[in-house]
Design a protein around this motif. Structure first.
Motif, PDB file in Angstrom:
ATOM      1  N   GLN A 160       0.839  -1.207   0.000  1.00  0.00           N
ATOM      2  CA  GLN A 160       0.000   0.000   0.000  1.00  0.00           C
ATOM      3  C   GLN A 160       0.870   1.253   0.000  1.00  0.00           C
ATOM      4  O   GLN A 160       0.585   2.204  -0.719  1.00  0.00           O
ATOM      5  CB  GLN A 160      -0.919  -0.005   1.199  1.00  0.00           C
ATOM      6  N   ALA A 161       1.940   1.251   0.778  1.00  0.00           N
ATOM      7  CA  ALA A 161       2.839   2.417   0.835  1.00  0.00           C
ATOM      8  C   ALA A 161       3.504   2.652  -0.521  1.00  0.00           C
ATOM      9  O   ALA A 161       3.645   3.793  -0.956  1.00  0.00           O
ATOM     10  CB  ALA A 161       3.887   2.214   1.919  1.00  0.00           C
ATOM     11  N   ARG A 162       3.928   1.583  -1.200  1.00  0.00           N
ATOM     12  CA  ARG A 162       4.535   1.734  -2.532  1.00  0.00           C
ATOM     13  C   ARG A 162       3.529   2.280  -3.524  1.00  0.00           C
ATOM     14  O   ARG A 162       3.865   3.087  -4.375  1.00  0.00           O
ATOM     15  CB  ARG A 162       5.079   0.409  -3.015  1.00  0.00           C
ATOM     16  N   GLY A 163       2.275   1.868  -3.409  1.00  0.00           N
ATOM     17  CA  GLY A 163       1.224   2.357  -4.294  1.00  0.00           C
ATOM     18  C   GLY A 163       0.995   3.837  -4.146  1.00  0.00           C
ATOM     19  O   GLY A 163       0.741   4.549  -5.099  1.00  0.00           O
ATOM     20  N   ARG A 164       1.105   4.328  -2.918  1.00  0.00           N
ATOM     21  CA  ARG A 164       0.919   5.762  -2.660  1.00  0.00           C
ATOM     22  C   ARG A 164       2.046   6.569  -3.266  1.00  0.00           C
ATOM     23  O   ARG A 164       1.843   7.657  -3.767  1.00  0.00           O
ATOM     24  CB  ARG A 164       0.848   6.035  -1.156  1.00  0.00           C
ATOM     25  N   ILE A 165       3.253   6.025  -3.211  1.00  0.00           N
ATOM     26  CA  ILE A 165       4.411   6.741  -3.762  1.00  0.00           C
ATOM     27  C   ILE A 165       4.271   6.849  -5.274  1.00  0.00           C
ATOM     28  O   ILE A 165       4.602   7.859  -5.868  1.00  0.00           O
ATOM     29  CB  ILE A 165       5.720   6.024  -3.367  1.00  0.00           C
ATOM     30  N   ALA A 166       3.738   5.797  -5.902  1.00  0.00           N
ATOM     31  CA  ALA A 166       3.575   5.805  -7.351  1.00  0.00           C
ATOM     32  C   ALA A 166       2.477   6.728  -7.818  1.00  0.00           C
ATOM     33  O   ALA A 166       2.437   7.137  -8.976  1.00  0.00           O
ATOM     34  CB  ALA A 166       3.310   4.377  -7.851  1.00  0.00           C
TER      35      ALA A 166
END
Length: 96
Positions: free
Chosen positions: A89-95
């Motif tokens: 989820q955190a990686r998705g937010r960064i993208a």
């Protein structure tokens, strides 16, 4: 049962450390929820669950307590999976 050798004292300390970390997750969750004024499960809850649960699993294996070892050991998969989902989820937010 009180320990009667230095090795048993060490294992008792390991077990108590695991229990303190595992119990500490609820104290941390409560503190963060109070601070935010709403019920939340902070990421640290899962880290404390994983580390405390792993230590308790090792302790249970040492004590040759199958029920305790299975109970703690099975929970490890849940803690790891939750941390994976949080990272995803955190990686998705960064993208975004």
């Amino acid at each position: 049962m009180l320990p009667n050798t230095p090795l048993e004292t060490l294992w008792l300390a390991i077990g108590l450390l695991g229990q303190a970390l595992f119990a500490g997750r609820f104290i941390w969750q409560w503190w963060v929820s109070e601070r935010l004024g709403r019920s939340v499960v902070p990421v640290a809850f899962w880290h404390l669950s994983l580390v405390g649960g792993a230590i308790l699993t090792v302790y249970a294996v040492y004590r040759q307590d199958v029920v305790f070892a299975l109970g703690q050991g099975c929970g490890l998969a849940v803690y790891v999976r939750n941390l994976q989902l949080i990272r995803r989820q955190a990686r998705g937010r960064i993208a975004d």
